[in-house]
Design an enzyme around this catalytic site. Structure first.
Site, short mmCIF file in Angstrom:
data_model
loop_
_atom_site.label_atom_id
_atom_site.label_comp_id
_atom_site.label_asym_id
_atom_site.label_seq_id
_atom_site.Cartn_x
_atom_site.Cartn_y
_atom_site.Cartn_z
N TYR A 193 31.48 -0.91 19.71
CA TYR A 193 30.30 -0.83 18.71
C TYR A 193 31.09 0.21 17.54
O TYR A 193 30.96 0.21 16.20
CB TYR A 193 29.30 0.09 19.36
CG TYR A 193 27.86 0.49 18.29
CD1 TYR A 193 27.02 -0.82 18.10
CD2 TYR A 193 27.68 1.63 17.74
CE1 TYR A 193 26.13 -0.50 17.15
CE2 TYR A 193 26.76 1.85 17.21
CZ TYR A 193 25.88 0.92 16.62
OH TYR A 193 24.94 1.01 15.99
N VAL A 194 31.88 1.20 17.83
CA VAL A 194 32.21 2.13 16.89
C VAL A 194 33.32 1.59 15.94
O VAL A 194 33.37 1.41 14.80
CB VAL A 194 32.97 3.56 17.64
CG1 VAL A 194 33.91 4.35 16.51
CG2 VAL A 194 32.14 4.29 18.12
N ALA A 195 34.09 0.70 16.72
CA ALA A 195 35.24 -0.13 15.81
C ALA A 195 34.32 -1.00 14.95
O ALA A 195 34.66 -1.18 13.75
CB ALA A 195 36.03 -1.02 16.80
N GLY A 242 18.53 -9.68 11.24
CA GLY A 242 17.93 -8.82 12.38
C GLY A 242 16.53 -8.03 11.68
O GLY A 242 16.27 -6.82 12.11
N ILE A 301 18.12 7.16 15.40
CA ILE A 301 16.75 6.48 15.03
C ILE A 301 16.06 5.86 16.01
O ILE A 301 16.60 5.41 16.83
CB ILE A 301 17.20 5.47 13.74
CG1 ILE A 301 18.07 5.81 12.75
CG2 ILE A 301 15.70 5.11 13.09
CD1 ILE A 301 17.78 7.08 11.94
N ASN A 352 21.77 -5.99 8.40
CA ASN A 352 21.22 -5.01 9.64
C ASN A 352 21.60 -5.24 10.84
O ASN A 352 21.69 -4.45 11.72
CB ASN A 352 19.85 -4.97 9.06
CG ASN A 352 19.25 -4.20 10.38
OD1 ASN A 352 18.83 -2.95 10.42
ND2 ASN A 352 18.46 -4.84 11.05
N LYS A 371 31.50 -0.63 13.61
CA LYS A 371 31.02 0.17 12.53
C LYS A 371 32.04 0.89 11.50
O LYS A 371 31.81 0.91 10.07
CB LYS A 371 29.93 1.17 13.16
CG LYS A 371 28.85 0.56 13.75
CD LYS A 371 27.84 -0.34 12.84
CE LYS A 371 26.71 -0.79 13.53
NZ LYS A 371 25.80 -1.69 12.57
N ARG A 395 12.62 -6.43 14.48
CA ARG A 395 12.13 -5.11 15.01
C ARG A 395 12.87 -4.13 14.23
O ARG A 395 13.95 -4.35 13.59
CB ARG A 395 12.74 -5.15 16.53
CG ARG A 395 12.11 -6.01 17.52
CD ARG A 395 12.55 -6.12 18.89
NE ARG A 395 13.74 -6.64 19.17
CZ ARG A 395 15.10 -6.42 19.32
NH1 ARG A 395 14.96 -4.92 19.63
NH2 ARG A 395 16.13 -7.07 19.77
N SER A 402 26.89 3.12 10.98
CA SER A 402 26.40 3.94 11.82
C SER A 402 27.46 5.28 11.61
O SER A 402 28.58 5.11 11.43
CB SER A 402 26.60 3.45 13.14
OG SER A 402 26.13 4.71 13.95
P1 NAI Z 1 17.33 -3.22 17.31
O1 NAI Z 1 17.85 -3.48 18.71
O2 NAI Z 1 15.88 -2.34 17.27
O3 NAI Z 1 17.11 -4.75 16.48
C1 NAI Z 1 18.04 -5.43 16.49
C2 NAI Z 1 17.71 -6.59 15.52
O4 NAI Z 1 19.00 -7.41 15.21
C3 NAI Z 1 16.70 -7.53 15.95
O5 NAI Z 1 15.80 -7.82 15.00
C4 NAI Z 1 17.45 -8.77 16.25
O6 NAI Z 1 16.61 -10.13 16.46
C5 NAI Z 1 18.74 -8.83 15.60
N1 NAI Z 1 19.77 -9.36 16.02
C6 NAI Z 1 20.50 -8.98 17.31
N2 NAI Z 1 21.64 -9.83 17.38
C7 NAI Z 1 21.57 -10.83 16.60
C8 NAI Z 1 22.30 -11.94 16.13
N3 NAI Z 1 23.43 -12.31 16.79
N4 NAI Z 1 22.04 -12.59 15.12
C9 NAI Z 1 20.74 -12.41 14.30
N5 NAI Z 1 20.20 -11.08 14.54
C10 NAI Z 1 20.59 -10.25 15.63
O7 NAI Z 1 18.22 -2.46 16.46
P2 NAI Z 1 18.00 -1.21 15.40
O8 NAI Z 1 18.02 0.00 16.00
O9 NAI Z 1 16.96 -1.60 14.60
O10 NAI Z 1 19.40 -1.33 14.50
C11 NAI Z 1 19.40 -1.99 13.20
C12 NAI Z 1 20.88 -1.91 12.86
O11 NAI Z 1 21.19 -0.32 12.69
C13 NAI Z 1 22.00 -2.07 13.67
O12 NAI Z 1 23.25 -2.72 12.87
C14 NAI Z 1 22.47 -0.79 14.47
O13 NAI Z 1 23.83 -0.99 14.78
C15 NAI Z 1 22.18 0.19 13.24
N6 NAI Z 1 21.98 1.46 13.59
C16 NAI Z 1 21.07 2.04 14.49
C17 NAI Z 1 20.86 3.18 14.82
C18 NAI Z 1 19.95 3.70 15.56
O14 NAI Z 1 19.70 4.97 16.14
N7 NAI Z 1 18.79 3.02 16.07
C19 NAI Z 1 21.88 4.34 14.56
C20 NAI Z 1 22.97 3.64 13.68
C21 NAI Z 1 23.18 2.36 13.33
#
Ligand code: NAI
Length: 254
Positions: A162-164, A13, A195, A97, A166, A16, A149
Site C-alpha cells: 500500500y505504501v509503495a 471508487g 479517515i 480515488n 501511495k 463508499r 495517503s
Molecule cells: P473504501 O474501502 O471505503 O472504498 C473504496 C472504494 O474503491 C469503493 O467504492 C470500491 O468500490 C472502490 N474500489 C476498490 N477496488 C476497486 C477497483 N479495482 N476498481 C474500481 N473501484 C474499486 O476506501 P476509502 O477509505 O474511502 O479510501 C478511498 C481512497 O482514500 C483510497 O485510495 C485510500 O487508499 C485513500 N486513503 C484512505 C484513508 C483512510 O483513512 N480511509 C487514508 C489515506 C488514504
C-alpha cells in the site's frame, strides 16, 4: 457523441467512503458525476452502496451514475470512459480515488497481495490518467486529483504494498503535472491521514488508539474533510496549483 454542456466529473471508487463524499460534494445542477466501483467479494453489497451514492447525488440536486468497472483492468477502464464520453461528450475533472489494502509484514507478504494492491492503487490511476490525459490535452483544460495517503510519505510497518503504491502515486502526480501543464491541465494529490471509512473500520482497536495519539487535532478525519479539498483543487481558485501534495490529516504529518 452528445455534449451535455455540464461540468463532467469522474470519480473512481465512488460507491463508499471518501469517493462517495467526493461525488456528493461535486453534485449540483451544473455538474454531472460519473463514478465506478468494484468489489468481487461482495458485488451485491457494492451495487447497493453505489445506488445509495446515486441517491445522495440526486438529493444534493445533481445527476450521478455509477458503473461497475475494475480500474486495474485496462479493458474495463476503457469501456467505462467510452460510456461516459458517449453520454456526456467531454470530461472536466478526474478524481483517482479507488484504493484497496492487503496488509502484511514484508517477510510474510504474498506476491499476489503485492500485485493486487499495486494494480488497483497505482496501475489503475496510471490507466485513467493515460486515457483521460489525452482527452484533456486535446480539450486544453482539465483537472486531475489523485488520492494518495500520508503513509506514502512516512512509510508504515505492515503496509509495504500500500505504501509503495501511495508513494508511487505521488511520483505519478508530479510527473503527470509536468507533462500536462503546458496544455492547461493541472494534476495534484491529496494525502489523507486517518479517515473514518470502511477501510479503517477493520483497523484493530490498539492500532487505532496509537494512530489517534499521533493526531495533534485529537480526532480522526471525516470523508467530507477530503472532499472539500478535492473540490477546491478542481475549482477556478486553484487554477495555478499543480504538482502538489496536500496533506489533510489533522496535523498528523507536518
Ligand atoms: P473504501 O474501502 O471505503 O472504498 C473504496 C472504494 O474503491 C469503493 O467504492 C470500491 O468500490 C472502490 N474500489 C476498490 N477496488 C476497486 C477497483 N479495482 N476498481 C474500481 N473501484 C474499486 O476506501 P476509502 O477509505 O474511502 O479510501 C478511498 C481512497 O482514500 C483510497 O485510495 C485510500 O487508499 C485513500 N486513503 C484512505 C484513508 C483512510 O483513512 N480511509 C487514508 C489515506 C488514504
Amino acid at each position: 457523441m452528445a455534449d451535455n454542456g455540464k461540468r463532467v466529473i469522474i470519480v473512481t471508487g465512488g460507491s463508499r467512503g471518501i469517493g462517495r463524499a467526493i461525488c456528493v460534494a461535486f453534485a449540483g445542477n451544473d455538474t454531472e458525476v460519473f463514478f465506478n466501483y468494484f468489489s468481487p467479494g461482495d458485488p451485491e453489497g457494492e451495487k447497493t452502496a453505489a445506488a445509495e451514492t446515486e441517491k445522495m447525488i440526486a438529493e444534493a440536486g445533481g445527476t450521478g451514475k455509477g458503473l461497475w468497472a475494475d480500474i486495474a483492468s485496462r479493458d474495463e477502464t476503457n469501456a467505462f470512459f467510452d460510456q461516459v464520453l458517449e453520454e456526456a461528450g467531454h470530461i472536466d475533472v478526474l478524481v483517482n480515488n479507488a484504493g484497496i489494502t492487503k496488509d502484511a509484514l514484508i517477510v510474510r507478504m504474498k506476491e499476489a497481495d503485492w500485485d493486487a494492491v499495486l494494480n488497483v492503487n497505482l496501475k489503475g490511476p496510471f490507466n485513467c490518467i493515460q486515457i483521460i490525459g489525452k482527452i484533456m490535452m486535446k480539450q486544453r483544460h482539465g483537472r486531475i486529483i489523485n488520492i494518495a495517503s500520508i503513509v506514502g510519505v512516512t512509510g508504515n510497518a505492515g503496509q509495504a504494498n500500500y505504501v509503495a503504491s501511495k508513494a508511487g502515486i505521488i511520483g505519478l502526480t508530479k510527473t503527470a503535472a509536468k507533462e500536462l501543464a503546458p496544455r492547461g491541465v493541472t494534476v495534484n494529490a491529496v494525502a489523507p491521514g486517518f479517515i473514518v471509512t470502511d477501510m479503517t473500520a477493520v483497523v484493530p482497536e490498539k492500532a487505532r488508539e496509537a494512530m489517534l495519539g499521533q493526531i495533534p487535532m485529537g480526532r480522526p478525519g471525516q470523508a467530507e474533510d477530503i472532499a472539500g479539498v478535492v473540490t477546491f483543487l478542481a475549482s477556478e481558485q486553484a487554477a495555478y496549483i499543480t504538482g502538489q501534495v496536500i496533506h489533510v490529516s489533522g496535523g498528523m504529518y507536518m
